[in-house]
Motif scaffolding. Structure first.
Motif, PDB file in Angstrom:
ATOM      1  N   SER A  52       0.823  -1.210   0.000  1.00  0.00           N
ATOM      2  CA  SER A  52       0.000   0.000   0.000  1.00  0.00           C
ATOM      3  C   SER A  52       0.859   1.262   0.000  1.00  0.00           C
ATOM      4  O   SER A  52       0.538   2.234   0.651  1.00  0.00           O
ATOM      5  CB  SER A  52      -0.949  -0.022   1.199  1.00  0.00           C
ATOM      6  OG  SER A  52      -0.211  -0.132   2.393  1.00  0.00           O
ATOM      7  N   LYS A  53       1.952   1.209  -0.743  1.00  0.00           N
ATOM      8  CA  LYS A  53       2.818   2.386  -0.914  1.00  0.00           C
ATOM      9  C   LYS A  53       2.790   2.792  -2.382  1.00  0.00           C
ATOM     10  O   LYS A  53       2.524   1.960  -3.253  1.00  0.00           O
ATOM     11  CB  LYS A  53       4.268   2.040  -0.571  1.00  0.00           C
ATOM     12  CG  LYS A  53       4.536   1.693   0.852  1.00  0.00           C
ATOM     13  CD  LYS A  53       6.046   1.670   1.052  1.00  0.00           C
ATOM     14  CE  LYS A  53       6.520   0.385   1.637  1.00  0.00           C
ATOM     15  NZ  LYS A  53       7.963   0.354   1.812  1.00  0.00           N
ATOM     16  N   ALA A  54       3.099   4.044  -2.635  1.00  0.00           N
ATOM     17  CA  ALA A  54       3.189   4.509  -4.018  1.00  0.00           C
ATOM     18  C   ALA A  54       4.390   3.843  -4.689  1.00  0.00           C
ATOM     19  O   ALA A  54       5.449   3.708  -4.087  1.00  0.00           O
ATOM     20  CB  ALA A  54       3.335   6.025  -4.048  1.00  0.00           C
ATOM     21  N   PHE A  55       4.195   3.409  -5.951  1.00  0.00           N
ATOM     22  CA  PHE A  55       5.278   2.727  -6.652  1.00  0.00           C
ATOM     23  C   PHE A  55       5.149   2.910  -8.158  1.00  0.00           C
ATOM     24  O   PHE A  55       4.102   3.270  -8.669  1.00  0.00           O
ATOM     25  CB  PHE A  55       5.314   1.236  -6.306  1.00  0.00           C
ATOM     26  CG  PHE A  55       4.073   0.476  -6.713  1.00  0.00           C
ATOM     27  CD1 PHE A  55       3.947  -0.059  -7.986  1.00  0.00           C
ATOM     28  CD2 PHE A  55       3.045   0.297  -5.814  1.00  0.00           C
ATOM     29  CE1 PHE A  55       2.805  -0.766  -8.353  1.00  0.00           C
ATOM     30  CE2 PHE A  55       1.907  -0.409  -6.163  1.00  0.00           C
ATOM     31  CZ  PHE A  55       1.785  -0.945  -7.447  1.00  0.00           C
ATOM     32  N   GLU A  56       6.243   2.655  -8.834  1.00  0.00           N
ATOM     33  CA  GLU A  56       6.283   2.597 -10.295  1.00  0.00           C
ATOM     34  C   GLU A  56       6.813   1.225 -10.676  1.00  0.00           C
ATOM     35  O   GLU A  56       7.633   0.646  -9.958  1.00  0.00           O
ATOM     36  CB  GLU A  56       7.227   3.669 -10.878  1.00  0.00           C
ATOM     37  CG  GLU A  56       6.767   5.081 -10.684  1.00  0.00           C
ATOM     38  CD  GLU A  56       5.587   5.475 -11.552  1.00  0.00           C
ATOM     39  OE1 GLU A  56       5.178   4.685 -12.425  1.00  0.00           O
ATOM     40  OE2 GLU A  56       5.077   6.580 -11.348  1.00  0.00           O
ATOM     41  N   LEU A  57       6.350   0.709 -11.813  1.00  0.00           N
ATOM     42  CA  LEU A  57       6.873  -0.539 -12.349  1.00  0.00           C
ATOM     43  C   LEU A  57       7.749  -0.236 -13.547  1.00  0.00           C
ATOM     44  O   LEU A  57       7.423   0.627 -14.367  1.00  0.00           O
ATOM     45  CB  LEU A  57       5.727  -1.471 -12.756  1.00  0.00           C
ATOM     46  CG  LEU A  57       4.879  -1.997 -11.609  1.00  0.00           C
ATOM     47  CD1 LEU A  57       3.686  -2.781 -12.146  1.00  0.00           C
ATOM     48  CD2 LEU A  57       5.708  -2.862 -10.673  1.00  0.00           C
ATOM     49  N   VAL A  58       8.864  -0.950 -13.643  1.00  0.00           N
ATOM     50  CA  VAL A  58       9.839  -0.723 -14.704  1.00  0.00           C
ATOM     51  C   VAL A  58      10.095  -2.046 -15.421  1.00  0.00           C
ATOM     52  O   VAL A  58      10.266  -3.084 -14.781  1.00  0.00           O
ATOM     53  CB  VAL A  58      11.167  -0.176 -14.120  1.00  0.00           C
ATOM     54  CG1 VAL A  58      12.197   0.025 -15.213  1.00  0.00           C
ATOM     55  CG2 VAL A  58      10.926   1.120 -13.360  1.00  0.00           C
ATOM     56  N   HIS A  59      10.110  -1.988 -16.752  1.00  0.00           N
ATOM     57  CA  HIS A  59      10.446  -3.151 -17.574  1.00  0.00           C
ATOM     58  C   HIS A  59      11.411  -2.701 -18.657  1.00  0.00           C
ATOM     59  O   HIS A  59      11.124  -1.770 -19.394  1.00  0.00           O
ATOM     60  CB  HIS A  59       9.180  -3.747 -18.199  1.00  0.00           C
ATOM     61  CG  HIS A  59       9.427  -4.980 -18.985  1.00  0.00           C
ATOM     62  ND1 HIS A  59       9.097  -5.086 -20.304  1.00  0.00           N
ATOM     63  CD2 HIS A  59       9.976  -6.176 -18.625  1.00  0.00           C
ATOM     64  CE1 HIS A  59       9.423  -6.279 -20.738  1.00  0.00           C
ATOM     65  NE2 HIS A  59       9.960  -6.967 -19.738  1.00  0.00           N
ATOM     66  N   ASN A  60      12.567  -3.351 -18.696  1.00  0.00           N
ATOM     67  CA  ASN A  60      13.602  -2.974 -19.682  1.00  0.00           C
ATOM     68  C   ASN A  60      13.932  -1.480 -19.615  1.00  0.00           C
ATOM     69  O   ASN A  60      14.012  -0.807 -20.630  1.00  0.00           O
ATOM     70  CB  ASN A  60      13.188  -3.369 -21.093  1.00  0.00           C
ATOM     71  CG  ASN A  60      13.162  -4.863 -21.281  1.00  0.00           C
ATOM     72  OD1 ASN A  60      13.837  -5.603 -20.573  1.00  0.00           O
ATOM     73  ND2 ASN A  60      12.376  -5.321 -22.231  1.00  0.00           N
TER      74      ASN A  60
END
Length: 105
Positions: A52-60
């Motif tokens: 339940s925290k703010a996040f970003e997802l990264v791919h390549n």
């Protein structure tokens, strides 16, 4: 806490997704199975139930938006990185006459 793997239906094509913390490689989520096409919003929704925290997802090395579809070119498994974002809470204070609210303090 990493989620236990779920068993995909044997006849349906699925994509196994693992989410790793930052670039350290610590497993944060998964493996979890998704049916293609896999939108980032579907992964975020499952992650949000555990984180339940703010996040970003990264791919390549690309930050994924909610409507992005994972491009996996026939792969059965993909690893994403999660970057936690700082979040701040603001408490107003001061005189209510000038917009302050000390009820939260």
């Amino acid at each position: 806490m990493p989620q236990q793997p779920s068993t995909p239906p044997p006849s349906d094509p699925t994509l196994r997704v693992r989410v790793l913390k930052g670039f350290t490689g610590e497993l944060v989520f998964g493996p979890a199975y998704f049916e293609p096409p896999v939108r980032c919003s579907h992964i975020r929704a499952r992650l949000w139930t555990q984180i339940s925290k703010a996040f970003e997802l990264v791919h390549n090395f690309k930050v994924l938006g909610n409507q992005d579809v994972l491009q996996v070119d026939g792969q059965e498994e993909v690893s994403l990185n999660i970057i936690f974002l700082p979040s701040f809470a603001v408490v107003t204070w001061g005189s209510a006459e000038f917009g302050g609210d000390s009820s939260a303090v």
